[in-house]
Scaffold this active site. Structure first.
Site, PDB file in Angstrom:
ATOM      1  N   HIS A  24       0.876  -1.193   0.000  1.00  0.00           N
ATOM      2  CA  HIS A  24       0.000   0.000   0.000  1.00  0.00           C
ATOM      3  C   HIS A  24       0.902   1.229   0.000  1.00  0.00           C
ATOM      4  CE1 HIS A  24      -3.840   2.143   1.388  1.00  0.00           C
ATOM      5  NE2 HIS A  24      -2.930   3.091   1.223  1.00  0.00           N
ATOM      6  N   HIS A  69       1.573   5.344  -1.675  1.00  0.00           N
ATOM      7  CA  HIS A  69       1.214   6.524  -2.467  1.00  0.00           C
ATOM      8  C   HIS A  69       2.492   7.109  -3.045  1.00  0.00           C
ATOM      9  CE1 HIS A  69      -2.919   6.690  -0.843  1.00  0.00           C
ATOM     10  NE2 HIS A  69      -2.344   6.152   0.225  1.00  0.00           N
ATOM     11  N   LEU A  70       2.563   7.161  -4.370  1.00  0.00           N
ATOM     12  CA  LEU A  70       3.786   7.680  -5.009  1.00  0.00           C
ATOM     13  C   LEU A  70       3.586   9.064  -5.616  1.00  0.00           C
ATOM     14  CD1 LEU A  70       5.226   4.487  -6.736  1.00  0.00           C
ATOM     15  CD2 LEU A  70       6.283   5.789  -4.876  1.00  0.00           C
ATOM     16  N   ARG A  71       2.334   9.553  -5.657  1.00  0.00           N
ATOM     17  CA  ARG A  71       2.037  10.856  -6.282  1.00  0.00           C
ATOM     18  C   ARG A  71       2.489  10.861  -7.740  1.00  0.00           C
ATOM     19  NH1 ARG A  71      -1.148  10.839  -2.025  1.00  0.00           N
ATOM     20  NH2 ARG A  71      -0.323  11.802  -0.151  1.00  0.00           N
ATOM     21  N   ASN A  96      -5.015   7.394  -6.051  1.00  0.00           N
ATOM     22  CA  ASN A  96      -5.708   8.657  -5.703  1.00  0.00           C
ATOM     23  C   ASN A  96      -4.933   9.890  -6.162  1.00  0.00           C
ATOM     24  OD1 ASN A  96      -3.785   8.159  -3.668  1.00  0.00           O
ATOM     25  ND2 ASN A  96      -4.951   9.284  -2.126  1.00  0.00           N
ATOM     26  N   HIS A 106     -10.524   1.352   1.701  1.00  0.00           N
ATOM     27  CA  HIS A 106     -10.313   2.355   2.754  1.00  0.00           C
ATOM     28  C   HIS A 106     -11.532   2.248   3.654  1.00  0.00           C
ATOM     29  CE1 HIS A 106      -8.623   6.157   4.469  1.00  0.00           C
ATOM     30  NE2 HIS A 106      -9.827   6.103   5.026  1.00  0.00           N
ATOM     31  N   ASP A 131       1.405   2.569   3.535  1.00  0.00           N
ATOM     32  CA  ASP A 131       0.560   3.760   3.369  1.00  0.00           C
ATOM     33  C   ASP A 131       1.405   5.022   3.427  1.00  0.00           C
ATOM     34  OD1 ASP A 131      -1.750   5.196   2.907  1.00  0.00           O
ATOM     35  OD2 ASP A 131      -2.327   5.282   5.012  1.00  0.00           O
ATOM     36  N   HIS A 186       3.046  14.421   1.762  1.00  0.00           N
ATOM     37  CA  HIS A 186       2.490  15.768   1.567  1.00  0.00           C
ATOM     38  C   HIS A 186       3.588  16.737   1.965  1.00  0.00           C
ATOM     39  CE1 HIS A 186      -1.781  14.576   1.174  1.00  0.00           C
ATOM     40  NE2 HIS A 186      -1.499  13.648   2.074  1.00  0.00           N
TER      41      HIS A 186
END
Ligand code: NCD
Ligand code: ZN
Length: 360
Positions: free
Chosen positions: A28, A30-32, A56, A151, A262, A266
């Site tokens: 899980h 997030h790599l943007r 996302n 989620h 996860d 940011h």
């Protein structure tokens, strides 16, 4: 001062100074995209062989062509000389068709479909507004055996933020599995005893990922000496009793619980704000933080299966052939790192970490 990591009882694995692990997978992540992707990909690729990449983005990765294009951008951003395989996912919307899901399966590069209840978390607005609207898509997933990645938080304002995971299980997930018992499900980033118990008692094809922050910290970490936005993620950190249940699940040898960081980057300004974003950027120290958590539980020897075996098995992937090595060597997690044109504060910034990955 290292007050976030409270002293723990003596360890059963106290004499281990070197830890060799199967090269792990992050199930899980997030790599943007764009410059942000370029800033964070190296931190994950240094350690993890493969990662289930969250969809996302803005706009979301909702179609197979979008997933293929995003995959190419990720591969182009991987540092020279490193092999890293992104395992793509599709963002489930009210409009996702069964045909799109079959096409995803046929693509060979999409490994799951992510269900974000609309409004539950970062960039989830195009998510599912009502489960009734995605019934056909979910039936297709169950039929073809592709995992639904969840989620698991309700968005109802009548439910306290600390109860949203438990309410999701009761109101949405349990009824869904009654209706579609063959559906393969990963309840992502579980945070509560309720979730652990639910997953344990569900069939073998219902599993869960666990993050490093939920293993190491309880909700106090967000309020120690002031408000600490870099410990804020969703689902939010819970009480100590829940942290303990997660730790027990992670080290307990059940193949239903596996590693998913996860890691959700940011920039500093987006976190240190009057309305700060949810997400902990754990990638720079992820495997080390898991080692710390497992050691606190006296269970370092269980890390290998949690990090490098159970996730791969769930997704029907071969186990990675290579290994990585961690040494007992205290280091300070950086206070800040470059991120696009600004900076980012990693999880546990400025804290001492007793393990360091040294080689692969
Ligand atoms: C994630 C993000 O920033 O993309 N944030 C988070 O707090 N975990 C979204 C998510 O996985 O909920
Ligand atoms: Zn996430």
């Amino acid at each position: 001062m290292c007050y976030l990591f409270a002293p723990r009882p003596p360890l059963t694995t106290a004499h281990m100074d070197t830890l060799t692990l199967t090269r792990p997978d992050d199930m899980h992540l997030h790599l943007r995209d764009g410059a942000e992707l370029a800033s964070v990909i190296g931190a994950s690729a240094r350690c993890f062989a493969r990662a289930i990449v969250m969809p996302n983005l803005r706009p979301p990765v909702a179609t197979v062509p979008q997933a293929l294009a995003y995959r190419e951008r990720i591969l182009r951003a991987v540092p020279e000389g490193i092999r890293f395989v992104p395992l793509m996912t599709l963002f489930l919307t009210d409009a996702t068709s069964p045909a799109e899901i079959r096409q995803a399966r046929d693509s060979g590069v999409v490994f799951g479909v992510k269900w974000y209840p609309a409004g539950a978390t970062t960039h989830s607005d195009p998510g599912v507004t009502d489960i009734a609207r995605v019934q056909a898509a979910l039936e297709t997933l169950a039929e073809i055996g592709m995992p639904l990645l969840v989620h698991g938080e309700v968005t109802d304002t009548d439910v306290d933020i600390f109860d949203r995971e438990a309410a999701f299980i009761e109101r949405l997930l349990a009824p869904l599995l009654q209706k579609l018992p063959a559906l393969r499900v990963v309840l992502e980033h579980v945070t509560t005893r309720d979730a652990v118990e639910f997953v344990r008692s569900a069939p073998a094809h219902v599993a869960a990922t666990i993050t490093p922050q939920h293993l190491l910290f309880n909700r106090d970490a967000m309020f120690r000496g002031g408000l600490r936005p870099h410990y804020y993620c969703l689902p939010v950190l819970k009480a100590e009793t829940h942290r303990r249940a997660l730790l027990e699940a992670a080290v307990g040898g059940s193949p239903k619980f596996f590693l998913g960081t996860d890691s959700a980057p940011h920039g500093r300004a987006a976190k240190e704000s009057a309305c700060g974003c949810a997400g902990c950027y754990s990638a720079p120290a992820a495997i080390e933080l898991y080692a710390q958590a497992f050691e606190q539980a006296g269970a370092l020897t269980r890390l290998d299966e949690f990090a490098g075996r159970f996730g791969a098995e769930f997704y029907g992937l071969p186990r990675n052939g290579e290994t990585i090595t961690l040494q007992r060597r205290e280091w300070l997690i950086p206070e800040s790192l470059p991120f696009a044109s600004g900076t980012i504060v990693p999880l546990a910034a400025g804290e001492k970490c007793p393990w360091k990955m040294t080689s692969s």
